[in-house]
Motif scaffolding. Structure first.
Motif, PDB file in Angstrom:
ATOM      1  N   ASP A 160      39.079   7.176 -14.474  1.00 26.67           N
ATOM      2  CA  ASP A 160      39.691   6.141 -14.333  1.00 26.67           C
ATOM      3  C   ASP A 160      37.874   5.828 -13.378  1.00 26.67           C
ATOM      4  O   ASP A 160      37.827   4.587 -13.027  1.00 26.67           O
ATOM      5  CB  ASP A 160      40.427   5.375 -13.727  1.00 26.67           C
ATOM      6  N   VAL A 161      37.572   6.681 -13.143  1.00 25.44           N
ATOM      7  CA  VAL A 161      36.251   6.433 -12.587  1.00 25.44           C
ATOM      8  C   VAL A 161      35.471   6.230 -13.437  1.00 25.44           C
ATOM      9  O   VAL A 161      34.778   6.559 -14.704  1.00 25.44           O
ATOM     10  CB  VAL A 161      35.959   7.985 -11.912  1.00 25.44           C
ATOM     11  N   PRO A 162      34.376   4.946 -13.813  1.00 23.75           N
ATOM     12  CA  PRO A 162      33.619   4.080 -14.430  1.00 23.75           C
ATOM     13  C   PRO A 162      32.498   5.660 -15.018  1.00 23.75           C
ATOM     14  O   PRO A 162      32.202   6.256 -14.250  1.00 23.75           O
ATOM     15  CB  PRO A 162      32.648   2.830 -13.462  1.00 23.75           C
ATOM     16  N   VAL A 163      31.858   5.169 -16.053  1.00 25.24           N
ATOM     17  CA  VAL A 163      30.748   6.072 -17.133  1.00 25.24           C
ATOM     18  C   VAL A 163      29.628   5.198 -16.119  1.00 25.24           C
ATOM     19  O   VAL A 163      29.841   3.858 -16.602  1.00 25.24           O
ATOM     20  CB  VAL A 163      30.734   5.663 -18.130  1.00 25.24           C
ATOM     21  N   VAL A 164      28.528   5.469 -16.103  1.00 25.69           N
ATOM     22  CA  VAL A 164      27.512   4.676 -15.344  1.00 25.69           C
ATOM     23  C   VAL A 164      26.302   5.211 -16.130  1.00 25.69           C
ATOM     24  O   VAL A 164      25.145   4.853 -16.343  1.00 25.69           O
ATOM     25  CB  VAL A 164      26.991   4.922 -13.670  1.00 25.69           C
ATOM     26  N   GLY A 165      26.448   5.886 -17.353  1.00 26.31           N
ATOM     27  CA  GLY A 165      25.564   6.882 -18.286  1.00 26.31           C
ATOM     28  C   GLY A 165      25.539   7.911 -17.969  1.00 26.31           C
ATOM     29  O   GLY A 165      26.111   9.044 -17.648  1.00 26.31           O
ATOM     30  N   THR A 166      24.308   8.621 -19.183  1.00 22.02           N
ATOM     31  CA  THR A 166      23.736  10.083 -18.719  1.00 22.02           C
ATOM     32  C   THR A 166      22.487   9.963 -17.477  1.00 22.02           C
ATOM     33  O   THR A 166      21.730   9.901 -17.188  1.00 22.02           O
ATOM     34  CB  THR A 166      23.269  10.446 -20.122  1.00 22.02           C
ATOM     35  N   LEU A 167      22.243  11.140 -17.581  1.00 20.47           N
ATOM     36  CA  LEU A 167      20.880  11.495 -16.906  1.00 20.47           C
ATOM     37  C   LEU A 167      19.758  11.084 -17.346  1.00 20.47           C
ATOM     38  O   LEU A 167      18.976  10.429 -16.479  1.00 20.47           O
ATOM     39  CB  LEU A 167      20.978  13.453 -16.735  1.00 20.47           C
ATOM     40  N   LEU A 168      19.840  10.791 -18.362  1.00 18.63           N
ATOM     41  CA  LEU A 168      18.224  10.568 -19.686  1.00 18.63           C
ATOM     42  C   LEU A 168      18.728   8.572 -19.187  1.00 18.63           C
ATOM     43  O   LEU A 168      17.448   8.337 -20.067  1.00 18.63           O
ATOM     44  CB  LEU A 168      18.005  10.969 -20.993  1.00 18.63           C
ATOM     45  N   ASP A 169      19.591   8.457 -19.568  1.00 21.13           N
ATOM     46  CA  ASP A 169      19.518   7.100 -19.730  1.00 21.13           C
ATOM     47  C   ASP A 169      21.034   6.429 -18.852  1.00 21.13           C
ATOM     48  O   ASP A 169      22.275   6.083 -19.556  1.00 21.13           O
ATOM     49  CB  ASP A 169      20.157   6.868 -20.944  1.00 21.13           C
ATOM     50  N   VAL A 170      20.539   5.775 -17.842  1.00 22.11           N
ATOM     51  CA  VAL A 170      21.109   5.701 -16.526  1.00 22.11           C
ATOM     52  C   VAL A 170      21.396   4.287 -17.174  1.00 22.11           C
ATOM     53  O   VAL A 170      20.940   3.093 -17.541  1.00 22.11           O
ATOM     54  CB  VAL A 170      21.261   5.253 -15.818  1.00 22.11           C
ATOM     55  N   ASP A 171      22.744   3.343 -16.987  1.00 20.11           N
ATOM     56  CA  ASP A 171      22.666   1.903 -16.825  1.00 20.11           C
ATOM     57  C   ASP A 171      22.672   1.939 -15.529  1.00 20.11           C
ATOM     58  O   ASP A 171      23.812   1.816 -14.966  1.00 20.11           O
ATOM     59  CB  ASP A 171      24.278   1.399 -17.189  1.00 20.11           C
ATOM     60  N   ALA A 172      21.973   1.089 -14.879  1.00 17.76           N
ATOM     61  CA  ALA A 172      21.428   0.778 -13.594  1.00 17.76           C
ATOM     62  C   ALA A 172      21.683  -0.885 -13.422  1.00 17.76           C
ATOM     63  O   ALA A 172      22.379  -0.738 -11.710  1.00 17.76           O
ATOM     64  CB  ALA A 172      19.489   0.257 -13.876  1.00 17.76           C
ATOM     65  N   GLU A 173      22.402  -1.701 -13.959  1.00 24.44           N
ATOM     66  CA  GLU A 173      22.635  -2.194 -13.245  1.00 24.44           C
ATOM     67  C   GLU A 173      24.305  -2.221 -12.811  1.00 24.44           C
ATOM     68  O   GLU A 173      24.676  -2.346 -12.505  1.00 24.44           O
ATOM     69  CB  GLU A 173      23.445  -3.861 -14.584  1.00 24.44           C
ATOM     70  N   LEU A 223      28.305  -0.432  -8.077  1.00 25.88           N
ATOM     71  CA  LEU A 223      29.221   0.921  -7.814  1.00 25.88           C
ATOM     72  C   LEU A 223      28.062   0.816  -6.194  1.00 25.88           C
ATOM     73  O   LEU A 223      29.465   1.793  -5.344  1.00 25.88           O
ATOM     74  CB  LEU A 223      29.031   2.029  -8.499  1.00 25.88           C
ATOM     75  N   ARG A 224      27.293   0.538  -5.868  1.00 27.33           N
ATOM     76  CA  ARG A 224      26.431   1.150  -4.546  1.00 27.33           C
ATOM     77  C   ARG A 224      27.142   2.244  -4.068  1.00 27.33           C
ATOM     78  O   ARG A 224      27.925   2.217  -2.857  1.00 27.33           O
ATOM     79  CB  ARG A 224      27.087  -0.155  -3.740  1.00 27.33           C
ATOM     80  N   PRO A 225      26.467   3.196  -4.953  1.00 24.28           N
ATOM     81  CA  PRO A 225      26.376   4.062  -3.969  1.00 24.28           C
ATOM     82  C   PRO A 225      25.680   4.852  -2.972  1.00 24.28           C
ATOM     83  O   PRO A 225      24.332   4.416  -2.828  1.00 24.28           O
ATOM     84  CB  PRO A 225      26.407   5.588  -5.466  1.00 24.28           C
TER      85      PRO A 225
END
Length: 97
Positions: A68-81, A86-88
């Protein structure tokens, strides 16, 4: 002997007091730790240390974390939006060799 006592008793208490629980919303409370892990190895380590409730974002390969933890992408392809939503407070990466 004092160092051993400190490591066994005081250090775990320090982590329990300062880590807290991860908030359930995307608006962090002041002082809350919100972690995004962009490495499956780091995610496994966080889980082993009992810090997985602090993780608010992961890669698709982080099998150690709750799905259930959202996927934000990979090291080389991060979904910046998605990452911004998520405001980490911390983003943990393991650069490629």
């Amino acid at each position: 002997m004092r160092l051993v006592t400190w490591c066994i008793v005081i250090l775990p208490l320090f982590f329990l007091i300062h880590c807290g629980e991860a908030p359930t919303t995307t608006t962090p409370r002041p002082g809350a730790v919100r972690v995004v892990s962009l490495s499956p190895a780091i995610s496994s380590t966080l889980r082993d240390l009992g810090l997985d409730p602090l993780v608010v974002g992961r890669t698709p390969w982080c099998d150690a974390l709750d799905p259930d933890v959202p996927v934000v992408g990979t090291l080389l392809d991060v979904d910046a939006e998605r990452l911004a939503r998520l405001r980490p407070t911390h983003i943990l990466v393991q650069p490629p060799a």
